[in-house]
Design an enzyme around this catalytic site. Structure first.
Site, PDB file in Angstrom:
ATOM      1  N   HIS A 148     -12.544   0.969   1.948  1.00  0.00           N
ATOM      2  CA  HIS A 148     -11.713   0.924   0.734  1.00  0.00           C
ATOM      3  C   HIS A 148     -11.206  -0.496   0.500  1.00  0.00           C
ATOM      4  O   HIS A 148     -11.299  -1.037  -0.608  1.00  0.00           O
ATOM      5  CB  HIS A 148     -10.539   1.901   0.915  1.00  0.00           C
ATOM      6  CG  HIS A 148      -9.516   1.870  -0.181  1.00  0.00           C
ATOM      7  ND1 HIS A 148      -9.445   2.820  -1.169  1.00  0.00           N
ATOM      8  CD2 HIS A 148      -8.513   0.988  -0.453  1.00  0.00           C
ATOM      9  CE1 HIS A 148      -8.454   2.538  -1.991  1.00  0.00           C
ATOM     10  NE2 HIS A 148      -7.858   1.429  -1.570  1.00  0.00           N
ATOM     11  N   GLU A 149     -10.683  -1.105   1.553  1.00  0.00           N
ATOM     12  CA  GLU A 149     -10.148  -2.476   1.412  1.00  0.00           C
ATOM     13  C   GLU A 149     -11.277  -3.471   1.141  1.00  0.00           C
ATOM     14  O   GLU A 149     -11.110  -4.403   0.348  1.00  0.00           O
ATOM     15  CB  GLU A 149      -9.364  -2.871   2.672  1.00  0.00           C
ATOM     16  CG  GLU A 149      -8.168  -1.975   2.974  1.00  0.00           C
ATOM     17  CD  GLU A 149      -7.183  -1.850   1.817  1.00  0.00           C
ATOM     18  OE1 GLU A 149      -7.013  -2.830   1.066  1.00  0.00           O
ATOM     19  OE2 GLU A 149      -6.591  -0.761   1.651  1.00  0.00           O
ATOM     20  N   HIS A 205     -11.944  -3.528  -2.479  1.00  0.00           N
ATOM     21  CA  HIS A 205     -11.052  -4.372  -3.294  1.00  0.00           C
ATOM     22  C   HIS A 205     -11.542  -5.823  -3.289  1.00  0.00           C
ATOM     23  O   HIS A 205     -11.499  -6.505  -4.307  1.00  0.00           O
ATOM     24  CB  HIS A 205      -9.622  -4.324  -2.739  1.00  0.00           C
ATOM     25  CG  HIS A 205      -8.869  -3.064  -3.066  1.00  0.00           C
ATOM     26  ND1 HIS A 205      -8.868  -2.485  -4.319  1.00  0.00           N
ATOM     27  CD2 HIS A 205      -8.078  -2.276  -2.295  1.00  0.00           C
ATOM     28  CE1 HIS A 205      -8.098  -1.394  -4.308  1.00  0.00           C
ATOM     29  NE2 HIS A 205      -7.625  -1.239  -3.092  1.00  0.00           N
ATOM     30  N   GLU A 222      -8.256   1.551  -7.780  1.00  0.00           N
ATOM     31  CA  GLU A 222      -8.113   2.331  -6.541  1.00  0.00           C
ATOM     32  C   GLU A 222      -9.241   3.357  -6.412  1.00  0.00           C
ATOM     33  O   GLU A 222      -9.768   3.590  -5.332  1.00  0.00           O
ATOM     34  CB  GLU A 222      -6.744   3.024  -6.492  1.00  0.00           C
ATOM     35  CG  GLU A 222      -5.562   2.072  -6.357  1.00  0.00           C
ATOM     36  CD  GLU A 222      -5.597   1.235  -5.087  1.00  0.00           C
ATOM     37  OE1 GLU A 222      -6.358   1.566  -4.154  1.00  0.00           O
ATOM     38  OE2 GLU A 222      -4.880   0.218  -5.031  1.00  0.00           O
TER      39      GLU A 222
END
Lengths: 117, 285
Positions: free
Chosen positions: B142-143, B146, B202
């Site tokens: 997930h990070e 980003h 997100e």
């Protein structure tokens, strides 16, 4: 229509990159607004700001500097970096095998979940 | 149509702001689409103007600023292991060549942060909450998402727009360059680092995490399991408070990630590994 133009102009970001790349476009619209008499009752542009995002003031920006303690930690953190080879050896030890996975395009057949999952 | 309105429509059409094919005499064109087009063009030009070296430099400084408040967990085996797992997942991304760095920081919050350029921090609270390596892979993925999608740079761009609008500041008139961008990002410090991104970002990061975990050989269903466990925790107090200020609710994320999992091609739920997590000092909060 005047209101529409004012709102449209307020959406144009005067960032450096944009100004360099399309200053002519922005200036054209701004002159256009003047020619049509728009701007006399122009509301503060901030009213069109995206909700939840606030602007960065000049004052704190001018004082901004990396934290010395944090910079030391960054050095330590970088010392823990893993190479591609180390990562691949870890993956092999853990039984991980890279595989080509993509998302199905909209409208194509999707993968059905296995029973019990 | 009065003379002024007619002139306006002709001018907008001349500037290419009217939808193609719209009759000149109609007044019902999609103004929202016009705004989105203008803003998106502007945003993409500005964010794209930050090259990778500059992105790395910005991220390094922002991470340094954040580490002042979130000290590193002093456990070298833990940190090295975290980096091996993180790099393995990042290798499956579209930006494998970034200098990826992962670190565990002291905090009881269940959270993780990404800085531009590839520095990712995971709290001790998060490490204590994941139950296996596949779940950790979803969090790291997930990070990484980003970073890959440059979400925080886009937030910076929005902030600059607001600053410019609020004070009638013309950044261009100050010859703002990358140094100015960097200073402005630093001025935001950990707030930018931890700031909530919009739900679209997100959701995109959740999907990227799922995709990267699956590509790395982990069971993608672990991502859903993790989200479901988060959803069972009380959302607005304690260690989850900060997370929910910056992310959609866990229930929404469970739904979104489940749907995304069923769109995966090349990995089915249940396929892949769920190695036990043997990080030392997982509770190093």
């Amino acid at each position: 229509m005047r209101i529409i133009l004012v709102v449209l102009l307020s959406c144009l970001p005067p960032s450096a990159a944009l100004a360099q790349n399309s200053g002519g476009f922005t200036n054209m619209l701004r002159s256009l607004s003047g020619a049509l008499g728009a701007g006399k009752d122009t509301p503060p542009p901030a009213e069109t700001a995206p909700i939840g995002i606030r602007g960065i003031d000049d004052a704190p920006a001018a004082k901004a500097a990396p934290s010395p303690a944090g910079s030391n930690d960054i050095g330590r953190l970088e010392g823990w970096a893993a190479s591609r080879g180390e990562a691949e050896r870890m993956a092999a030890r853990h039984g991980l095998v890279a595989r080509p996975v993509v998302f199905a395009e909209a409208g194509s057949e999707v993968v059905k979940p296995e029973a019990g999952k | 149509m009065n003379r002024r309105n007619g002139r306006m429509i002709v001018l907008l059409a001349a500037l290419g702001l009217l939808p193609s094919g719209a009759p000149a005499q109609t007044r019902n064109f999609d103004l929202g689409a016009v705004f989105d087009t203008v803003k998106n063009v502007a945003r993409s030009q500005s964010v794209a103007s930050i090259d990778q070296d500059e992105e790395i430099r910005i991220g390094r400084d922002v991470a340094a600023s954040t580490l002042s408040d979130y000290p590193l967990i002093q456990n070298e085996p833990l940190q090295r292991r975290l980096n091996q797992i993180g790099v393995w997942i990042a290798l499956q991304s579209s930006r494998p060549g970034l200098p990826w760095h992962f670190a565990a920081v002291k905090s009881g919050q269940i959270n993780a942060f990404a800085a531009p350029g590839g520095t990712i921090l995971v709290t001790g609270g998060m490490l204590g909450h994941v139950t296996n390596e596949a779940e950790l892979a979803c969090v790291l993925g997930h990070e990484i998402g980003h970073v890959v999608h440059r979400h925080h740079l886009a937030v910076l761009q929005k902030s600059l727009l607001v600053a410019a609008g609020a004070s009638a500041l013309s950044v261009s008139s100050k010859s703002a360059g990358s140094e100015d961008l960097r200073k402005r990002l630093l001025a935001e410090g950990k707030e930018v680092f931890t700031r909530g991104l919009d739900r679209g970002a997100e959701r995109e990061a959740d999907e990227e995490g799922l995709l990267l975990a699956a590509r790395a050989g982990y069971d993608p269903a672990a991502c859903v399991d993790f989200m479901q466990r988060l959803a069972r925790l009380k959302p607005d107090v304690g260690p989850l408070e900060a997370l929910y200020k910056t992310h959609p609710s866990a229930r929404e994320r469970v739904t979104d990630v489940t749907q995304a999992m069923h769109r995966l091609q090349g990995a089915t739920p249940g396929s892949g590994a769920r190695p036990p997590l043997t990080l030392e000092a997982q509770g190093g909060k």
